[in-house]
Design a protein around this motif. Structure first.
Motif, PDB file in Angstrom:
ATOM      1  N   ALA A 197      -1.062  -5.665   8.635  1.00 34.79           N
ATOM      2  CA  ALA A 197      -0.608  -4.433   7.996  1.00 34.79           C
ATOM      3  C   ALA A 197      -1.399  -4.126   6.732  1.00 34.79           C
ATOM      4  CB  ALA A 197       0.880  -4.523   7.668  1.00 34.79           C
ATOM      5  N   LYS A 198      -1.775  -2.864   6.597  1.00 30.23           N
ATOM      6  CA  LYS A 198      -2.422  -2.369   5.389  1.00 30.23           C
ATOM      7  C   LYS A 198      -1.692  -1.119   4.912  1.00 30.23           C
ATOM      8  CE  LYS A 198      -7.216  -3.811   6.364  1.00 30.23           C
ATOM      9  NZ  LYS A 198      -8.620  -3.305   6.497  1.00 30.23           N
ATOM     10  N   GLY A 199      -1.932  -0.773   3.648  1.00 31.58           N
ATOM     11  CA  GLY A 199      -1.379   0.474   3.115  1.00 31.58           C
ATOM     12  C   GLY A 199       0.122   0.557   3.297  1.00 31.58           C
ATOM     13  N   HIS A 200       0.565   1.666   3.907  1.00 34.60           N
ATOM     14  CA  HIS A 200       2.005   1.910   4.069  1.00 34.60           C
ATOM     15  C   HIS A 200       2.495   1.590   5.482  1.00 34.60           C
ATOM     16  CE1 HIS A 200       2.233   3.716   0.119  1.00 34.60           C
ATOM     17  NE2 HIS A 200       1.254   4.545   0.422  1.00 34.60           N
ATOM     18  N   LEU A 201       1.724   0.840   6.243  1.00 35.18           N
ATOM     19  CA  LEU A 201       2.128   0.567   7.619  1.00 35.18           C
ATOM     20  C   LEU A 201       3.461  -0.177   7.712  1.00 35.18           C
ATOM     21  CD1 LEU A 201      -1.009  -0.314   9.766  1.00 35.18           C
ATOM     22  CD2 LEU A 201       0.696   1.439  10.201  1.00 35.18           C
ATOM     23  N   HIS A 202       3.671  -1.163   6.841  1.00 36.83           N
ATOM     24  CA  HIS A 202       4.934  -1.907   6.914  1.00 36.83           C
ATOM     25  C   HIS A 202       6.115  -0.991   6.604  1.00 36.83           C
ATOM     26  CE1 HIS A 202       7.406  -5.480   7.120  1.00 36.83           C
ATOM     27  NE2 HIS A 202       7.986  -5.126   5.987  1.00 36.83           N
ATOM     28  N   LYS A 203       5.945  -0.091   5.645  1.00 37.34           N
ATOM     29  CA  LYS A 203       7.006   0.870   5.335  1.00 37.34           C
ATOM     30  C   LYS A 203       7.269   1.781   6.532  1.00 37.34           C
ATOM     31  CE  LYS A 203       5.995   1.023   0.363  1.00 37.34           C
ATOM     32  NZ  LYS A 203       5.511   1.881  -0.753  1.00 37.34           N
ATOM     33  N   PHE A 204       6.203   2.159   7.221  1.00 32.39           N
ATOM     34  CA  PHE A 204       6.343   3.007   8.412  1.00 32.39           C
ATOM     35  C   PHE A 204       7.202   2.314   9.471  1.00 32.39           C
ATOM     36  CE2 PHE A 204       5.018   4.097  12.684  1.00 32.39           C
ATOM     37  CZ  PHE A 204       5.056   5.479  12.677  1.00 32.39           C
ATOM     38  N   TRP A 205       6.851   1.057   9.792  1.00 34.60           N
ATOM     39  CA  TRP A 205       7.604   0.329  10.808  1.00 34.60           C
ATOM     40  C   TRP A 205       9.036   0.059  10.355  1.00 34.60           C
ATOM     41  CZ3 TRP A 205       6.179  -0.174  15.678  1.00 34.60           C
ATOM     42  CH2 TRP A 205       4.824  -0.146  16.007  1.00 34.60           C
ATOM     43  N   THR A 206       9.229  -0.156   9.065  1.00 32.73           N
ATOM     44  CA  THR A 206      10.583  -0.359   8.533  1.00 32.73           C
ATOM     45  C   THR A 206      11.430   0.887   8.752  1.00 32.73           C
ATOM     46  OG1 THR A 206       9.778  -1.906   6.837  1.00 32.73           O
ATOM     47  CG2 THR A 206      11.938  -0.898   6.472  1.00 32.73           C
ATOM     48  N   LEU A 207      10.837   2.052   8.542  1.00 30.46           N
ATOM     49  CA  LEU A 207      11.565   3.303   8.762  1.00 30.46           C
ATOM     50  C   LEU A 207      11.949   3.461  10.232  1.00 30.46           C
ATOM     51  CD1 LEU A 207      12.591   5.947   7.528  1.00 30.46           C
ATOM     52  CD2 LEU A 207      10.344   6.943   7.994  1.00 30.46           C
ATOM     53  N   ILE A 208      11.062   3.104  11.140  1.00 29.20           N
ATOM     54  CA  ILE A 208      11.378   3.164  12.567  1.00 29.20           C
ATOM     55  C   ILE A 208      12.564   2.244  12.885  1.00 29.20           C
ATOM     56  CG2 ILE A 208      10.530   2.709  14.904  1.00 29.20           C
ATOM     57  CD1 ILE A 208       9.283   5.118  13.396  1.00 29.20           C
ATOM     58  N   PHE A 209      12.551   1.057  12.314  1.00 28.43           N
ATOM     59  CA  PHE A 209      13.658   0.120  12.532  1.00 28.43           C
ATOM     60  C   PHE A 209      14.973   0.710  12.045  1.00 28.43           C
ATOM     61  CE2 PHE A 209      16.277  -3.293  10.609  1.00 28.43           C
ATOM     62  CZ  PHE A 209      16.668  -3.935  11.775  1.00 28.43           C
ATOM     63  N   LEU A 210      14.959   1.344  10.877  1.00 28.95           N
ATOM     64  CA  LEU A 210      16.181   1.938  10.338  1.00 28.95           C
ATOM     65  C   LEU A 210      16.673   3.080  11.227  1.00 28.95           C
ATOM     66  CD1 LEU A 210      15.286   1.958   6.526  1.00 28.95           C
ATOM     67  CD2 LEU A 210      16.855   0.410   7.722  1.00 28.95           C
ATOM     68  N   TYR A 211      15.754   3.887  11.754  1.00 24.78           N
ATOM     69  CA  TYR A 211      16.139   4.942  12.695  1.00 24.78           C
ATOM     70  C   TYR A 211      16.841   4.340  13.915  1.00 24.78           C
ATOM     71  CZ  TYR A 211      13.175   8.503  10.403  1.00 24.78           C
ATOM     72  OH  TYR A 211      12.612   9.400   9.534  1.00 24.78           O
ATOM     73  N   LEU A 212      16.227   3.308  14.483  1.00 25.53           N
ATOM     74  CA  LEU A 212      16.795   2.679  15.673  1.00 25.53           C
ATOM     75  C   LEU A 212      18.136   2.019  15.363  1.00 25.53           C
ATOM     76  CD1 LEU A 212      13.540   1.022  17.063  1.00 25.53           C
ATOM     77  CD2 LEU A 212      14.719   2.999  18.042  1.00 25.53           C
ATOM     78  N   LYS A 213      18.200   1.347  14.223  1.00 24.34           N
ATOM     79  CA  LYS A 213      19.417   0.649  13.822  1.00 24.34           C
ATOM     80  C   LYS A 213      20.585   1.609  13.641  1.00 24.34           C
ATOM     81  CE  LYS A 213      20.963  -3.487  12.344  1.00 24.34           C
ATOM     82  NZ  LYS A 213      20.898  -4.728  13.141  1.00 24.34           N
ATOM     83  N   ASP A 214      20.292   2.807  13.124  1.00 24.73           N
ATOM     84  CA  ASP A 214      21.327   3.806  12.889  1.00 24.73           C
ATOM     85  C   ASP A 214      21.569   4.706  14.096  1.00 24.73           C
ATOM     86  OD1 ASP A 214      21.610   2.805  10.369  1.00 24.73           O
ATOM     87  OD2 ASP A 214      20.530   4.417   9.356  1.00 24.73           O
ATOM     88  N   SER A 215      20.919   4.381  15.222  1.00 21.73           N
ATOM     89  CA  SER A 215      21.079   5.148  16.467  1.00 21.73           C
ATOM     90  C   SER A 215      20.699   6.610  16.309  1.00 21.73           C
ATOM     91  CB  SER A 215      22.526   5.038  16.991  1.00 21.73           C
ATOM     92  OG  SER A 215      22.850   3.698  17.290  1.00 21.73           O
ATOM     93  N   ILE A 216      19.724   6.886  15.458  1.00 18.95           N
ATOM     94  CA  ILE A 216      19.212   8.252  15.333  1.00 18.95           C
ATOM     95  C   ILE A 216      18.490   8.631  16.617  1.00 18.95           C
ATOM     96  CG2 ILE A 216      17.529   9.699  14.108  1.00 18.95           C
ATOM     97  CD1 ILE A 216      18.238   8.186  11.573  1.00 18.95           C
TER      98      ILE A 216
END
Length: 270
Positions: free
Chosen positions: A105-124
């Motif tokens: 991971a470079k730059g904001h990639l980890h933040k990007f994947w974290t956001l995807i996880f939160l979307y999935l976790k919240d059933s968005i």
């Protein structure tokens, strides 16, 4: 609940052994924890937080967790659409097909994947934005990594089939016959069919019909184009034929499809 067509997450406790076999090329991102992984010729390697693996379709991969771990998986449908023809040719030329490479991971990639996880976790509901999210991911990859790094990471799927698939997807809806498409890709009709079935695991007509149906669905649901415009765009000879096609493939008329999508958006925004 993983409310997405292409993304999903897996939470694993320490000491768990997990085997995965994806039917499509996929990314596996290590969001939390640490694992060892083994697949194909690549025997046990430690994979840490921030690492992305490319898993080619129908390849078994085995994970063993060293710590409590969260994996995010992205099923890739058409990876080459994210790159120009010239860039793909360049990556193929410099590709080293032997080494198993990990994208750190470079730059904001980890933040990007974290956001995807939160979307999935919240059933968005991500079913209709999967493609745009994937586009953003590849935008970041092209921003943070050199051509050499991207080529090294993607080398298992960078071969002669890559450009063939791109030519098919760019032109299959512009031609009137399989023979025309074969000519555009510099194959004889029989050679084209053989190559197509090897590349897509399906006969040309069946695959192109599904591809066309998906594009039409997107135009109906995500644009305000008149139905007569969409019908003309995809070569339907009459409005009734267009409506019959929609009923056959979606079970609804174009009007009903668009109305259904408006209702879905209305309630998802509440």
């Amino acid at each position: 609940m993983n409310n997405s067509n292409t993304f999903r997450y897996i939470e694993l406790d320490k000491g768990i052994c997990l085997k995965i076999n994806e039917t499509r090329d996929s990314f596996v991102y290590i969001l939390n924890g640490q694992v060892t992984a083994s697949f194909a010729k690549n025997k046990w390697q430690n994979i840490k937080v921030g690492d992305t693996l490319l898993i080619t379709k129908n390849t078994f991969i085995q994970f063993e967790t060293i710590d409590k771990t969260v994996l995010i998986l992205l099923k890739l449908e058409n990876i080459i659409r994210h790159f120009s023809k010239n860039l793909i040719k360049q990556m193929i030329e410099i590709s080293n097909g032997d080494q198993w490479n990990i994208l750190e991971a470079k730059g904001h990639l980890h933040k990007f994947w974290t956001l995807i996880f939160l979307y999935l976790k919240d059933s968005i509901d991500m079913k209709n934005i999967d493609q745009s999210i994937e586009d953003q991911l590849f935008m970041l990859i092209k921003e943070y990594y050199s051509t050499e790094e991207i080529s090294a990471f993607l080398h298992p799927i960078l071969d002669e089939n890559t450009l063939f698939a791109q030519l098919v997807k760019e032109n299959c809806l512009r031609v009137n016959s399989i023979s025309e498409l074969a000519q555009l890709t510099n194959y004889s009709p029989s050679g084209f069919i053989k190559k197509f079935q090897k590349c897509f695991n399906e006969a040309p007509y069946q695959w192109i019909t599904k591809f066309k149906a998906k594009r039409i669905m997107q135009d109906i649901c995500f644009t305000q184009d008149y139905f007569c415009e969409i019908s003309d765009r995809y070569g339907f000879t009459s409005q009734s034929y267009f409506y019959t096609f929609c009923k056959k493939h979606y079970g609804l008329t174009p009007t009903e499809l668009r109305k259904q999508e408006k209702v879905r958006i209305k309630y998802s925004n509440r």
